[in-house]
Design a protein around this motif. Structure first.
Motif, PDB file in Angstrom:
ATOM      1  N   ARG A 172       9.218   6.312  -2.008  1.00 17.12           N
ATOM      2  CA  ARG A 172       9.553   4.926  -1.659  1.00 17.12           C
ATOM      3  C   ARG A 172       8.421   4.270  -0.869  1.00 17.12           C
ATOM      4  O   ARG A 172       8.001   3.155  -1.171  1.00 17.12           O
ATOM      5  CB  ARG A 172      10.854   4.898  -0.850  1.00 17.12           C
ATOM      6  CG  ARG A 172      11.391   3.496  -0.582  1.00 17.12           C
ATOM      7  CD  ARG A 172      12.628   3.532   0.302  1.00 17.12           C
ATOM      8  NE  ARG A 172      12.321   3.887   1.671  1.00 17.12           N
ATOM      9  CZ  ARG A 172      11.755   3.067   2.549  1.00 17.12           C
ATOM     10  NH1 ARG A 172      11.416   1.843   2.213  1.00 17.12           N
ATOM     11  NH2 ARG A 172      11.526   3.464   3.782  1.00 17.12           N
ATOM     12  N   LEU A 173       7.899   4.985   0.112  1.00 15.12           N
ATOM     13  CA  LEU A 173       6.795   4.447   0.911  1.00 15.12           C
ATOM     14  C   LEU A 173       5.533   4.276   0.068  1.00 15.12           C
ATOM     15  O   LEU A 173       4.794   3.300   0.236  1.00 15.12           O
ATOM     16  CB  LEU A 173       6.516   5.350   2.115  1.00 15.12           C
ATOM     17  CG  LEU A 173       7.569   5.311   3.220  1.00 15.12           C
ATOM     18  CD1 LEU A 173       7.325   6.409   4.228  1.00 15.12           C
ATOM     19  CD2 LEU A 173       7.602   3.946   3.876  1.00 15.12           C
ATOM     20  N   ALA A 174       5.280   5.210  -0.824  1.00 13.75           N
ATOM     21  CA  ALA A 174       4.113   5.093  -1.699  1.00 13.75           C
ATOM     22  C   ALA A 174       4.213   3.823  -2.534  1.00 13.75           C
ATOM     23  O   ALA A 174       3.213   3.126  -2.738  1.00 13.75           O
ATOM     24  CB  ALA A 174       4.005   6.321  -2.593  1.00 13.75           C
ATOM     25  N   ASP A 175       5.399   3.514  -3.002  1.00 16.16           N
ATOM     26  CA  ASP A 175       5.600   2.293  -3.780  1.00 16.16           C
ATOM     27  C   ASP A 175       5.318   1.051  -2.941  1.00 16.16           C
ATOM     28  O   ASP A 175       4.658   0.119  -3.393  1.00 16.16           O
ATOM     29  CB  ASP A 175       7.023   2.264  -4.335  1.00 16.16           C
ATOM     30  CG  ASP A 175       7.253   1.111  -5.289  1.00 16.16           C
ATOM     31  OD1 ASP A 175       6.417   0.935  -6.208  1.00 16.16           O
ATOM     32  OD2 ASP A 175       8.247   0.386  -5.101  1.00 16.16           O
ATOM     33  N   ILE A 176       5.799   1.041  -1.711  1.00 19.63           N
ATOM     34  CA  ILE A 176       5.559  -0.097  -0.810  1.00 19.63           C
ATOM     35  C   ILE A 176       4.072  -0.288  -0.562  1.00 19.63           C
ATOM     36  O   ILE A 176       3.571  -1.412  -0.537  1.00 19.63           O
ATOM     37  CB  ILE A 176       6.318   0.113   0.521  1.00 19.63           C
ATOM     38  CG1 ILE A 176       7.831  -0.001   0.285  1.00 19.63           C
ATOM     39  CG2 ILE A 176       5.854  -0.882   1.586  1.00 19.63           C
ATOM     40  CD1 ILE A 176       8.679   0.425   1.471  1.00 19.63           C
ATOM     41  N   PHE A 177       3.334   0.806  -0.388  1.00 23.65           N
ATOM     42  CA  PHE A 177       1.898   0.753  -0.109  1.00 23.65           C
ATOM     43  C   PHE A 177       1.050   0.667  -1.384  1.00 23.65           C
ATOM     44  O   PHE A 177      -0.168   0.664  -1.311  1.00 23.65           O
ATOM     45  CB  PHE A 177       1.473   1.978   0.711  1.00 23.65           C
ATOM     46  CG  PHE A 177       1.698   1.843   2.183  1.00 23.65           C
ATOM     47  CD1 PHE A 177       0.661   1.508   3.027  1.00 23.65           C
ATOM     48  CD2 PHE A 177       2.957   2.055   2.721  1.00 23.65           C
ATOM     49  CE1 PHE A 177       0.857   1.395   4.392  1.00 23.65           C
ATOM     50  CE2 PHE A 177       3.179   1.936   4.080  1.00 23.65           C
ATOM     51  CZ  PHE A 177       2.131   1.605   4.923  1.00 23.65           C
ATOM     52  N   ARG A 178       1.705   0.641  -2.527  1.00 20.68           N
ATOM     53  CA  ARG A 178       1.031   0.599  -3.821  1.00 20.68           C
ATOM     54  C   ARG A 178       0.114   1.802  -4.035  1.00 20.68           C
ATOM     55  O   ARG A 178      -0.980   1.692  -4.583  1.00 20.68           O
ATOM     56  CB  ARG A 178       0.258  -0.702  -4.010  1.00 20.68           C
ATOM     57  CG  ARG A 178       1.165  -1.903  -4.047  1.00 20.68           C
ATOM     58  CD  ARG A 178       0.408  -3.155  -4.292  1.00 20.68           C
ATOM     59  NE  ARG A 178       1.355  -4.279  -4.306  1.00 20.68           N
ATOM     60  CZ  ARG A 178       1.019  -5.518  -4.198  1.00 20.68           C
ATOM     61  NH1 ARG A 178      -0.255  -5.836  -4.076  1.00 20.68           N
ATOM     62  NH2 ARG A 178       1.923  -6.471  -4.225  1.00 20.68           N
ATOM     63  N   ALA A 179       0.587   2.941  -3.582  1.00 15.36           N
ATOM     64  CA  ALA A 179      -0.134   4.195  -3.802  1.00 15.36           C
ATOM     65  C   ALA A 179       0.289   4.750  -5.154  1.00 15.36           C
ATOM     66  O   ALA A 179       1.445   4.615  -5.551  1.00 15.36           O
ATOM     67  CB  ALA A 179       0.183   5.193  -2.691  1.00 15.36           C
TER      68      ALA A 179
ATOM     69  N   PRO B  81      -9.224   0.347   5.990  1.00 14.66           N
ATOM     70  CA  PRO B  81      -9.031   1.555   6.791  1.00 14.66           C
ATOM     71  C   PRO B  81      -7.713   1.528   7.576  1.00 14.66           C
ATOM     72  O   PRO B  81      -7.066   2.560   7.741  1.00 14.66           O
ATOM     73  CB  PRO B  81     -10.244   1.560   7.723  1.00 14.66           C
ATOM     74  CG  PRO B  81     -11.296   0.823   6.965  1.00 14.66           C
ATOM     75  CD  PRO B  81     -10.551  -0.255   6.208  1.00 14.66           C
ATOM     76  N   GLU B  82      -7.301   0.351   8.014  1.00 12.82           N
ATOM     77  CA  GLU B  82      -6.046   0.227   8.760  1.00 12.82           C
ATOM     78  C   GLU B  82      -4.843   0.556   7.871  1.00 12.82           C
ATOM     79  O   GLU B  82      -3.886   1.198   8.314  1.00 12.82           O
ATOM     80  CB  GLU B  82      -5.900  -1.184   9.350  1.00 12.82           C
ATOM     81  CG  GLU B  82      -6.923  -1.533  10.413  1.00 12.82           C
ATOM     82  CD  GLU B  82      -8.303  -1.925   9.858  1.00 12.82           C
ATOM     83  OE1 GLU B  82      -9.269  -1.910  10.638  1.00 12.82           O
ATOM     84  OE2 GLU B  82      -8.422  -2.226   8.653  1.00 12.82           O
ATOM     85  N   LYS B  83      -4.891   0.127   6.615  1.00 12.08           N
ATOM     86  CA  LYS B  83      -3.810   0.440   5.673  1.00 12.08           C
ATOM     87  C   LYS B  83      -3.744   1.949   5.425  1.00 12.08           C
ATOM     88  O   LYS B  83      -2.667   2.539   5.404  1.00 12.08           O
ATOM     89  CB  LYS B  83      -4.033  -0.305   4.356  1.00 12.08           C
ATOM     90  CG  LYS B  83      -2.993   0.000   3.301  1.00 12.08           C
ATOM     91  CD  LYS B  83      -3.289  -0.730   1.993  1.00 12.08           C
ATOM     92  CE  LYS B  83      -2.293  -0.368   0.905  1.00 12.08           C
ATOM     93  NZ  LYS B  83      -2.608  -1.025  -0.375  1.00 12.08           N
ATOM     94  N   ILE B  84      -4.906   2.572   5.254  1.00  9.86           N
ATOM     95  CA  ILE B  84      -4.962   4.021   5.033  1.00  9.86           C
ATOM     96  C   ILE B  84      -4.393   4.756   6.246  1.00  9.86           C
ATOM     97  O   ILE B  84      -3.604   5.696   6.107  1.00  9.86           O
ATOM     98  CB  ILE B  84      -6.409   4.488   4.753  1.00  9.86           C
ATOM     99  CG1 ILE B  84      -7.039   3.721   3.598  1.00  9.86           C
ATOM    100  CG2 ILE B  84      -6.475   5.997   4.555  1.00  9.86           C
ATOM    101  CD1 ILE B  84      -6.450   3.927   2.249  1.00  9.86           C
ATOM    102  N   ASP B  85      -4.761   4.326   7.456  1.00 11.02           N
ATOM    103  CA  ASP B  85      -4.247   4.943   8.684  1.00 11.02           C
ATOM    104  C   ASP B  85      -2.728   4.803   8.773  1.00 11.02           C
ATOM    105  O   ASP B  85      -2.030   5.750   9.142  1.00 11.02           O
ATOM    106  CB  ASP B  85      -4.881   4.307   9.925  1.00 11.02           C
ATOM    107  CG  ASP B  85      -6.357   4.632  10.079  1.00 11.02           C
ATOM    108  OD1 ASP B  85      -6.831   5.623   9.479  1.00 11.02           O
ATOM    109  OD2 ASP B  85      -7.042   3.874  10.804  1.00 11.02           O
ATOM    110  N   ALA B  86      -2.209   3.611   8.441  1.00 14.88           N
ATOM    111  CA  ALA B  86      -0.762   3.367   8.504  1.00 14.88           C
ATOM    112  C   ALA B  86      -0.019   4.262   7.519  1.00 14.88           C
ATOM    113  O   ALA B  86       1.032   4.831   7.840  1.00 14.88           O
ATOM    114  CB  ALA B  86      -0.465   1.895   8.230  1.00 14.88           C
ATOM    115  N   PHE B  87      -0.554   4.404   6.314  1.00 15.62           N
ATOM    116  CA  PHE B  87       0.073   5.262   5.307  1.00 15.62           C
ATOM    117  C   PHE B  87       0.083   6.721   5.789  1.00 15.62           C
ATOM    118  O   PHE B  87       1.093   7.419   5.673  1.00 15.62           O
ATOM    119  CB  PHE B  87      -0.653   5.128   3.966  1.00 15.62           C
ATOM    120  CG  PHE B  87       0.033   5.823   2.829  1.00 15.62           C
ATOM    121  CD1 PHE B  87       1.209   5.314   2.293  1.00 15.62           C
ATOM    122  CD2 PHE B  87      -0.495   6.969   2.279  1.00 15.62           C
ATOM    123  CE1 PHE B  87       1.851   5.949   1.236  1.00 15.62           C
ATOM    124  CE2 PHE B  87       0.129   7.622   1.223  1.00 15.62           C
ATOM    125  CZ  PHE B  87       1.315   7.108   0.703  1.00 15.62           C
ATOM    126  N   ALA B  88      -1.018   7.176   6.351  1.00 13.16           N
ATOM    127  CA  ALA B  88      -1.101   8.550   6.866  1.00 13.16           C
ATOM    128  C   ALA B  88      -0.074   8.774   7.972  1.00 13.16           C
ATOM    129  O   ALA B  88       0.600   9.819   8.000  1.00 13.16           O
ATOM    130  CB  ALA B  88      -2.513   8.845   7.378  1.00 13.16           C
TER     131      ALA B  88
END
Length: 187
Positions: free
Chosen positions: A131-138, A156-163
């Motif tokens: 679900r989170l991957a879908d929200i982040f378009r991963a 980089p901020e988006k990558i940090d938030a996803f991590a």
């Protein structure tokens, strides 16, 4: 002199003037360095940073002109304006360096990074990771019954938030490319 710690760096002030001056604040800068594509160039550039105690937050290198034999090194670093100017000047003195740009001060930039995340989990954690991957378009680039490998691009901020969100869901490993950046086009 008393020493104050500011969020992004250290500054020195007297006890009577506690307001930081512009030149005292360390900021993140993205440098684009065009170099001749020859052995040892990257080592010389990195040696400049390590030899003077400058930190590299992110580093990417790729050939950008095969016929001209040029590569582009993109480095994200932190420093005061004086330190960044010193880095630029010293980079410009390296024989194989053709051009140095501080993208942070030259105008608005577009910065992107690619990352892959190996997330291991079952049941609800697995569903939440999807679900989170879908929200982040991963994108899911590999899947087993107990794990996913997600691919994501962004700031980089988006990558940090996803991590940060994947850690409690079973993040096992991550790989990041480092920042690639270009100046935005003219309007």
């Amino acid at each position: 002199m008393a020493e104050l710690k500011i969020r992004k760096g250290a500054t020195r002030h007297s006890a009577y003037n506690l307001r930081p001056t512009f030149s005292d604040i360390a900021e993140r800068h993205t440098l684009a360095i065009v170099v001749e594509n020859e052995p040892g160039v990257l080592a010389r550039v990195i040696g400049l940073f390590s030899g003077r105690g400058y930190n590299i937050e992110s580093l990417t290198v790729a050939e950008v002109d095969q016929t001209g034999g040029l590569s582009r090194i993109t480095i994200a670093t932190i420093g005061t304006p004086q330190v960044i100017n010193q880095i630029r000047a010293q980079l410009g003195r390296i024989v194989s360096v053709r051009d140095v740009h501080d993208l942070t001060v030259e105008g608005p930039t577009v910065e992107r990074e690619l990352a892959m995340f190996n997330v291991v989990g079952k049941g609800e954690k697995r569903v939440e990771a999807l679900r989170l991957a879908d929200i982040f378009r991963a994108n899911v680039v590999d899947s087993t019954l107990t794990s996913f490998i997600f691919e994501i691009t962004g700031t980089p901020e988006k990558i940090d938030a996803f991590a940060d969100l994947m850690r409690p869901l079973g993040l096992q490993e991550m790989a990041r490319t480092g920042v690639a950046a270009l100046l935005r086009g003219q309007e």
